[in-house]
Scaffold this active site. Structure first.
Site, PDB file in Angstrom:
ATOM      1  N   HIS A 247      77.056  24.561  12.872  1.00 18.43           N
ATOM      2  CA  HIS A 247      76.784  23.813  14.100  1.00 18.43           C
ATOM      3  C   HIS A 247      77.954  23.715  14.824  1.00 18.43           C
ATOM      4  O   HIS A 247      79.088  23.277  13.973  1.00 18.43           O
ATOM      5  CB  HIS A 247      75.806  22.775  13.980  1.00 18.43           C
ATOM      6  CG  HIS A 247      74.372  23.155  13.792  1.00 18.43           C
ATOM      7  ND1 HIS A 247      73.751  23.415  12.707  1.00 18.43           N
ATOM      8  CD2 HIS A 247      73.260  23.089  14.890  1.00 18.43           C
ATOM      9  CE1 HIS A 247      72.668  23.626  12.908  1.00 18.43           C
ATOM     10  NE2 HIS A 247      72.208  23.571  14.072  1.00 18.43           N
TER      11      HIS A 247
ATOM     12  N   LYS B  14      77.829  16.877  16.144  1.00 14.52           N
ATOM     13  CA  LYS B  14      76.566  17.157  15.276  1.00 14.52           C
ATOM     14  C   LYS B  14      76.460  15.869  14.256  1.00 14.52           C
ATOM     15  O   LYS B  14      77.405  15.821  13.500  1.00 14.52           O
ATOM     16  CB  LYS B  14      76.048  18.374  14.739  1.00 14.52           C
ATOM     17  CG  LYS B  14      74.588  18.354  13.917  1.00 14.52           C
ATOM     18  CD  LYS B  14      74.065  19.344  13.578  1.00 14.52           C
ATOM     19  CE  LYS B  14      72.597  19.291  13.247  1.00 14.52           C
ATOM     20  NZ  LYS B  14      71.743  18.609  13.807  1.00 14.52           N
TER      21      LYS B  14
HETATM   22  N1  LIG Z   1      64.588  20.297  17.986  1.00 17.40           N
HETATM   23  C1  LIG Z   1      65.839  21.295  18.582  1.00 17.40           C
HETATM   24  O1  LIG Z   1      65.313  22.348  19.001  1.00 17.40           O
HETATM   25  C2  LIG Z   1      67.003  20.547  18.787  1.00 17.40           C
HETATM   26  C3  LIG Z   1      67.428  19.491  18.278  1.00 17.40           C
HETATM   27  N2  LIG Z   1      68.510  18.902  18.470  1.00 17.40           N
HETATM   28  C4  LIG Z   1      68.654  17.366  18.102  1.00 17.40           C
HETATM   29  O2  LIG Z   1      68.522  16.578  19.175  1.00 17.40           O
HETATM   30  C5  LIG Z   1      69.559  15.426  19.078  1.00 17.40           C
HETATM   31  C6  LIG Z   1      70.340  15.251  20.280  1.00 17.40           C
HETATM   32  O3  LIG Z   1      71.159  16.460  20.173  1.00 17.40           O
HETATM   33  P1  LIG Z   1      72.338  16.622  21.281  1.00 17.40           P
HETATM   34  O4  LIG Z   1      71.810  16.621  22.695  1.00 17.40           O
HETATM   35  O5  LIG Z   1      73.243  17.742  20.930  1.00 17.40           O
HETATM   36  O6  LIG Z   1      73.276  15.203  21.218  1.00 17.40           O
HETATM   37  P2  LIG Z   1      74.189  14.308  22.115  1.00 17.40           P
HETATM   38  O7  LIG Z   1      74.872  13.594  21.337  1.00 17.40           O
HETATM   39  O8  LIG Z   1      74.757  15.373  23.089  1.00 17.40           O
HETATM   40  O9  LIG Z   1      73.016  13.800  23.053  1.00 17.40           O
HETATM   41  C7  LIG Z   1      72.317  12.412  22.367  1.00 17.40           C
HETATM   42  C8  LIG Z   1      72.294  11.565  23.691  1.00 17.40           C
HETATM   43  O10 LIG Z   1      71.154  10.314  23.269  1.00 17.40           O
HETATM   44  C9  LIG Z   1      71.911   9.261  23.659  1.00 17.40           C
HETATM   45  N3  LIG Z   1      71.420   8.142  22.905  1.00 17.40           N
HETATM   46  C10 LIG Z   1      71.835   7.577  21.583  1.00 17.40           C
HETATM   47  N4  LIG Z   1      70.893   6.382  21.296  1.00 17.40           N
HETATM   48  C11 LIG Z   1      70.119   6.265  22.127  1.00 17.40           C
HETATM   49  C12 LIG Z   1      69.130   5.187  22.340  1.00 17.40           C
HETATM   50  N5  LIG Z   1      69.018   4.371  21.282  1.00 17.40           N
HETATM   51  N6  LIG Z   1      68.340   5.294  23.625  1.00 17.40           N
HETATM   52  C13 LIG Z   1      68.516   6.327  24.551  1.00 17.40           C
HETATM   53  N7  LIG Z   1      69.681   7.267  24.382  1.00 17.40           N
HETATM   54  C14 LIG Z   1      70.329   7.122  23.224  1.00 17.40           C
HETATM   55  C15 LIG Z   1      73.179   9.270  23.580  1.00 17.40           C
HETATM   56  O11 LIG Z   1      73.942   8.244  24.702  1.00 17.40           O
HETATM   57  C16 LIG Z   1      73.436  10.687  23.985  1.00 17.40           C
HETATM   58  O12 LIG Z   1      73.539  10.912  25.441  1.00 17.40           O
HETATM   59  C17 LIG Z   1      69.927  15.528  17.756  1.00 17.40           C
HETATM   60  O13 LIG Z   1      69.306  14.950  16.641  1.00 17.40           O
HETATM   61  C18 LIG Z   1      70.156  17.068  17.381  1.00 17.40           C
HETATM   62  O14 LIG Z   1      70.020  17.378  16.086  1.00 17.40           O
HETATM   63  C19 LIG Z   1      69.590  19.521  19.024  1.00 17.40           C
HETATM   64  C20 LIG Z   1      69.205  20.711  19.600  1.00 17.40           C
HETATM   65  C21 LIG Z   1      68.215  21.371  19.421  1.00 17.40           C
HETATM   66  O1  LIG Z   2      72.176  19.263  16.618  1.00 21.45           O
HETATM   67  C1  LIG Z   2      71.946  20.473  17.081  1.00 21.45           C
HETATM   68  O2  LIG Z   2      72.808  21.130  17.872  1.00 21.45           O
HETATM   69  C2  LIG Z   2      70.785  21.126  16.546  1.00 21.45           C
HETATM   70  N1  LIG Z   2      70.035  20.511  15.636  1.00 21.45           N
HETATM   71  C3  LIG Z   2      68.779  20.844  15.440  1.00 21.45           C
HETATM   72  C4  LIG Z   2      68.940  20.712  13.824  1.00 21.45           C
HETATM   73  O3  LIG Z   2      69.443  19.798  13.366  1.00 21.45           O
HETATM   74  O4  LIG Z   2      68.333  21.765  13.187  1.00 21.45           O
HETATM   75  C5  LIG Z   2      68.162  22.169  15.950  1.00 21.45           C
HETATM   76  C6  LIG Z   2      69.375  23.191  16.242  1.00 21.45           C
HETATM   77  O5  LIG Z   2      69.805  23.734  15.023  1.00 21.45           O
HETATM   78  C7  LIG Z   2      70.568  22.335  16.928  1.00 21.45           C
END
Ligand SMILES: NC(=O)C1=CN([C@@H]2O[C@H](COP(=O)(O)OP(=O)(O)OC[C@H]3O[C@@H](n4cnc5c(N)ncnc54)[C@H](O)[C@@H]3O)[C@@H](O)[C@H]2O)C=CC1
Ligand SMILES: O=C(O)C1=N[C@H](C(=O)O)C[C@H](O)C1
EC number: 1.17.1.8
Length: 267
Positions: free
Chosen positions: A156, A160
């Site tokens: 990743h 992350k």
């Molecule tokens: N299920 C999926 O397919 C995917 C899941 N993810 C997961 O999604 C999450 C976010 O990933 P990204 O967008 O890459 O992270 P990022 O760091 O770019 O965004 C996270 C956002 O959450 C905000 N935030 C943090 N604490 C907060 C709170 N208490 N209230 C409101 N907003 C808050 C931050 O200000 C930031 O803008 C991670 O846990 C990641 O692992 C990421 C990509 C795909």
């Molecule tokens: O943080 C990410 O970017 C992602 N998080 C998810 C994970 O922890 O599996 C999904 C995807 O891999 C991207």
């Protein structure tokens, strides 16, 4: 015409949150009624840099948002700690959570499922929304019936927070549903460098790579006599996750329990 779905997005300025805002803006029957951000309390979403022209209030506190705004679904894309708290608060306010945030343990999922069932509303926790990643996990579960030795390599971007990824943990648990426990590698193997063999989930080793330039990638490598099988998935951008987010929002309205993993709602 489909019925209107009123949505709250938590984490709208994040990598995933930005794409989710775009998805809601572009989907005719989705309406963004509020956003929960770690800052910008009291502003309108359209006032935030790079956001579309949407009039939706921004809150920095989920509880206040849920008390003041009528919504059907919460999409949470924040941090492991905030995601769990938000899911619980949404259930308390009868708003259905669709949580992509990772970092949920099996016991978190069990506890929150009991709560969803008690409240008789749906919830979805999906470690990965990309259809290709779901297929990678399912194919890996199929392969594990024939190959009992397997290691997972997840790669990743270096922003992350959690390691290993939610996808890697989910893959290991799907494989472990069909694979009898096996301690892999040499019985006397010794780690000369701590961490060299990665983390271990019931005998399956998981290795986490973090590098700029990467988005989200995983290889599931099986080994057998004289052969290996590698199942790989790559997300090149965050748009890859959005059809899954849309499916989850539409599906959660029909549920009365918490579903863990998109594979459980995909046809
Ligand atoms: N299920 C999926 O397919 C995917 C899941 N993810 C997961 O999604 C999450 C976010 O990933 P990204 O967008 O890459 O992270 P990022 O760091 O770019 O965004 C996270 C956002 O959450 C905000 N935030 C943090 N604490 C907060 C709170 N208490 N209230 C409101 N907003 C808050 C931050 O200000 C930031 O803008 C991670 O846990 C990641 O692992 C990421 C990509 C795909
Ligand atoms: O943080 C990410 O970017 C992602 N998080 C998810 C994970 O922890 O599996 C999904 C995807 O891999 C991207």
């Amino acid at each position: 015409m489909k019925e209107e779905v009123r949505l709250i997005i938590a984490g709208p300025r994040g990598n995933m949150g930005k794409e989710a805002v775009k998805l809601v803006d572009e989907t005719e029957h989705f309406v963004l009624v509020a956003a929960v951000d770690s800052k910008n309390n009291g502003k309108q979403l359209r006032e935030l840099p790079g956001m579309p022209n949407i009039d939706a209030p921004v809150y920095d506190d989920m509880k206040t948002c849920l008390e003041e705004v009528e919504a059907d679904v919460l999409i949470d894309l924040t941090t492991p700690e905030a995601g769990k708290r938000h899911l619980e608060l949404a259930l308390d306010h009868h708003v259905r959570p669709v949580v992509g945030t990772t970092g949920f343990t099996d016991s978190d999922v069990k506890r929150l499922r009991e709560k969803a069932e008690e409240k008789e509303i749906g919830a979805i926790v999906a470690p990965n929304f990309a259809v290709g990643a779901i297929l990678m996990m399912k194919f890996s579960q199929m392969a594990a019936k024939y190959f009992q030795d397997v290691e997972i390599l997840e790669m990743h971007h270096d922003r992350k927070l959690d390691a290993p990824s939610g996808t890697a943990q989910k893959t290991a648990s799907l494989i472990n549903e069909v694979r009898p426990f096996k301690k892999q590698g040499h019985p006397e193997e010794k780690e000369e460098l701590i961490g060299a063999r990665g983390g271990e989930v019931e005998g399956i080793h998981i290795h986490s790579v973090r590098l700029p330039g990467l988005v989200a990638h995983q290889e599931v490598i099986f080994g057998g006599t004289g052969q290996t099988l590698t199942i790989r998935h790559d997300s090149m951008n965050r748009q890859s996750f959005m059809p899954g987010v849309k499916l989850a929002v539409e599906s959660v309205l029909q549920l009365k329990t918490l579903v863990y993993g998109l594979e459980n709602i995909m046809e």
